[in-house]
Design an enzyme around this catalytic site. Structure first.
Site, short mmCIF file in Angstrom:
data_model
loop_
_atom_site.label_atom_id
_atom_site.label_comp_id
_atom_site.label_asym_id
_atom_site.label_seq_id
_atom_site.Cartn_x
_atom_site.Cartn_y
_atom_site.Cartn_z
N ASP A 16 73.73 -49.42 42.24
CA ASP A 16 72.79 -48.37 42.80
C ASP A 16 72.18 -48.72 44.24
O ASP A 16 72.15 -47.68 44.87
CB ASP A 16 71.60 -48.64 41.85
CG ASP A 16 71.64 -48.17 40.32
OD1 ASP A 16 72.89 -47.69 40.10
OD2 ASP A 16 70.93 -48.35 39.57
N ARG A 98 57.01 -57.82 44.19
CA ARG A 98 57.25 -56.70 44.93
C ARG A 98 56.35 -56.69 46.15
O ARG A 98 56.89 -56.39 47.40
CB ARG A 98 56.72 -55.42 44.16
CG ARG A 98 57.54 -54.97 42.99
CD ARG A 98 58.74 -55.54 43.09
NE ARG A 98 59.61 -54.74 41.96
CZ ARG A 98 60.93 -55.57 41.62
NH1 ARG A 98 61.31 -56.77 42.43
NH2 ARG A 98 61.78 -55.26 40.66
N ASP A 127 57.28 -49.84 40.08
CA ASP A 127 57.85 -50.48 41.15
C ASP A 127 57.75 -49.69 42.78
O ASP A 127 57.43 -50.13 43.69
CB ASP A 127 59.30 -51.06 41.23
CG ASP A 127 59.30 -52.28 40.25
OD1 ASP A 127 58.24 -52.88 40.21
OD2 ASP A 127 60.32 -52.56 39.70
N SER A 181 68.52 -52.61 31.73
CA SER A 181 68.45 -53.20 33.06
C SER A 181 67.78 -54.61 32.90
O SER A 181 66.72 -54.96 32.20
CB SER A 181 67.71 -51.93 33.78
OG SER A 181 66.45 -51.97 33.58
#
Length: 408
Positions: A16, A98, A127, A181
């Site tokens: 990705d 993050r 996110d 994922s």
């Protein structure tokens, strides 16, 4: 809006973000700088460098950094001083990573003269919010590009087609739908999507990567002693370790005993519910131990106030407000409470459980002479309790008398 001239991309080396790298260059005609953070996800990161070079990135524009110590010291440990848990269960493993990634994206953008940063978070998740709120808090002029909210590559088929058209290598196991994922760092592993989307179905055994199944864990318990100073863990079984090394050791011990599994349906900040399977073996042990040392070193009023504020603090982290003034204000209060949170906690790990079985501290508030069932040698006059109860009962007695009078 004019096209950016240089973009710093949060780059994992996976399909990705490799597609995003190429898309940025073709869509905007801009220079791309890649940033790959080692947060303890357990993967070799040099392939990310080679893949970025293969896709045309100048070697001087490829940043790969080991942030494990900073991650645990400056983000995980402050959060654990608060005993932060989102919605009663989630130890915020993805959420807390993050702001550090966003911080470095902004710093690298400033150092390289980039006018934008980019991330691979989708428009459905949390996110994107965490990355962007953090970035804007650190640099209000920064531009953030979120390709998933802009492009028309809305299916796996279109992504693979774009990759093939642009000579982006595709691993064989990426041809077709991935079963789920995964996001990982030193604190936890998060698995979501595909085979996990039906919350009524038990997660397949292969989803779990860091913990053995509790029923397969050893039949004898493992005991671990964790030392604390000012609310932070500093040693295991008497051996002083760096923050990252300490969490790594606890991950090994917890994982081997099936500790730290969580199957959760949570409320995302963007409004929907999602199901995730989390593994936080070391963090689970650390949380139990930290509460254990607080039990004997933290005053009742301070401890209860912390517990009242904790859900708000946890929600701020989950929603992406790490760099907000209210989180920093709460952190100052929490850190003040930890000045005398020191000592040693003994934790028993056994088939998925982590239980405190002993705690000691030179700053302990526990007084055995006051709570003993034996002769307390005058440490506590039990007659004093009568007046204490009468004073606290006064308003209840007045209420009861008033209600009886009205009823009559």
């Amino acid at each position: 809006m004019t096209s950016p001239k240089k973009v710093v991309l949060a780059y994992s080396g996976g399909l990705d973000t490799s597609i995003i790298l190429k898309w940025l260059a073709t869509e905007y005609g801009c220079e791309v700088v890649t940033f790959t953070a080692d947060l303890g996800q357990g993967e070799e990161l040099e392939p990310a460098r080679k893949k970025a070079e293969l896709l045309g990135i100048n070697p001087d524009s490829i940043y790969i950094e080991d942030l494990r110590e900073e991650f645990v010291r400056d983000f995980v440990f402050p959060m654990f001083r608060a005993n932060a848990v989102y919605e009663g269960l989630y130890l915020l493993g993805t959420s807390i990573a993050r702001p550090l990634i966003a911080k470095r994206l902004v710093e690298i953008a400033q150092a390289t003269g980039a006018d934008a940063i980019a991330h691979g978070a989708t428009g459905k998740g949390n996110d994107q919010v965490r990355f962007e709120l953090s970035a804007y808090a650190l640099d209000p002029s920064i531009r953030v590009i979120a390709p998933w909210r802009e492009w028309d590559l809305t299916s796996r088929t279109k992504l693979l087609q774009f990759a093939e058209e642009n000579q982006i290598p595709i691993a064989k196991d990426k041809r077709g739908e991935a079963p789920f994922s995964v996001d990982a760092n030193l604190l936890h592993t998060s698995s979501e999507g595909k085979v996990l989307e039906d919350p009524a179905e038990e997660a397949p055994a292969y989803v779990y990567q860091r913990t053995v199944a509790p029923e397969d864990a050893p039949d004898t318990p493992t005991y671990v002693e964790i030392g604390f100073e000012k609310g932070d863990a500093v040693s295991i079984d008497g051996e002083r370790l760096s923050p990252a090394a300490l969490l790594t050791r606890l991950n090994e011990l917890g994982g081997a005993n099936g500790v730290g599994r969580l199957d959760l349906v949570e409320n995302r900040f963007v409004g929907m519910k999602s199901r995730g399977v989390y593994e936080t073996p070391g963090g689970t042990v650390l949380l139990v131990a930290h509460r254990g040392i607080e039990q004997i070193t933290l005053d009742r009023g301070a401890g209860h106030l912390k517990d009242e504020l904790m859900p708000r603090y946890a929600e701020l982290i989950y929603n992406g407000f790490w760099f907000s003034p209210e989180r920093e204000m709460l952190q100052a209060l929490i850190d003040k409470s930890q000045e005398h949170v020191e000592g040693t906690v003994r934790v028993k790990l056994y088939k998925g459980s982590a239980d405190v079985v002993g705690r000691s501290s030179p700053a302990s508030l526990y007084s055995e002479s006051h709570v003993t069932f034996e002769d307390d040698a005058g440490a506590y006059d039990q007659k004093d309790a009568a007046g204490f109860i009468k004073i606290n009962a006064l308003r209840l007695k007045l209420l009861a008398a008033r209600n009886k009078r009205i009823a009559d």
